[in-house]
Design a protein around this motif. Structure first.
Motif, mmCIF file in Angstrom:
data_model
loop_
_atom_site.group_PDB
_atom_site.id
_atom_site.type_symbol
_atom_site.label_atom_id
_atom_site.label_comp_id
_atom_site.label_asym_id
_atom_site.label_seq_id
_atom_site.Cartn_x
_atom_site.Cartn_y
_atom_site.Cartn_z
ATOM 1 N N ALA A 171 0.880 -1.173 0.000
ATOM 2 C CA ALA A 171 0.000 0.000 0.000
ATOM 3 C C ALA A 171 0.915 1.219 0.000
ATOM 4 N N TYR A 172 0.601 2.193 -0.856
ATOM 5 C CA TYR A 172 1.398 3.412 -0.932
ATOM 6 C C TYR A 172 0.499 4.544 -1.418
ATOM 7 N N ALA A 173 0.885 5.768 -1.134
ATOM 8 C CA ALA A 173 0.094 6.937 -1.535
ATOM 9 C C ALA A 173 0.827 7.703 -2.625
ATOM 10 N N VAL A 174 0.053 8.169 -3.611
ATOM 11 C CA VAL A 174 0.588 8.997 -4.690
ATOM 12 C C VAL A 174 -0.295 10.237 -4.817
ATOM 13 N N PRO A 175 0.235 11.320 -5.367
ATOM 14 C CA PRO A 175 -0.585 12.516 -5.540
ATOM 15 C C PRO A 175 -1.707 12.272 -6.546
ATOM 16 N N GLY A 176 -2.888 12.747 -6.223
ATOM 17 C CA GLY A 176 -4.030 12.662 -7.127
ATOM 18 C C GLY A 176 -4.553 14.048 -7.430
ATOM 19 N N ALA A 177 -5.550 14.134 -8.273
ATOM 20 C CA ALA A 177 -6.122 15.420 -8.671
ATOM 21 C C ALA A 177 -6.721 16.173 -7.485
ATOM 22 N N HIS A 178 -7.215 15.452 -6.481
ATOM 23 C CA HIS A 178 -7.872 16.089 -5.331
ATOM 24 C C HIS A 178 -7.194 15.728 -4.019
#
Length: 115
Positions: free
Chosen positions: A91-98
């Motif tokens: 599990a990892y986080a990436v930048p999204g539009a919001h």
């Protein structure tokens, strides 16, 4: 720096750790050259799974996942052995539009490095 995030502290790769875990490679996946061949055992099921670390997950670095080039901090949850080698569920986080987007994926071991 936060616990567990020691930059410059290098160990063996997660792929090497998976190979040394004692779980034999599938019949179509030979043992790594630096390791002795596993003892003769019945063929494992199509996919062998085991938790990462003590079962609570381990920090790792995710390198160039699909649709998000770069290196991202992640949480390795478990390992799975497939015909083409070991894969980690991360599990990892990436930048999204919001704002940040949380991604969960099975990625090949060579894209995961010990954190």
């Amino acid at each position: 720096m936060a616990g567990g995030m020691n930059r410059g502290h290098h160990g063996i790769s997660l792929a090497d750790r998976a190979a040394r875990s004692g779980v034999p490679a599938s019949p179509s996946q030979p043992a790594p050259p630096s390791q002795p061949a596993p003892p003769s055992q019945p063929a494992p099921p199509a996919a062998t799974r085991r938790p990462a670390g003590d079962g609570s997950g381990r920090h790792c670095w995710v390198h160039d996942p699909p649709d998000a080039p770069g290196t991202w901090p992640g949480l390795l949850v478990e390992w799975r052995q497939q015909e083409d080698g070991w894969h980690g569920r991360v599990a990892y986080a990436v930048p999204g539009a919001h704002g940040p987007v949380l991604v969960e994926a099975w990625l090949p071991a060579d894209q995961l490095k010990q954190g």
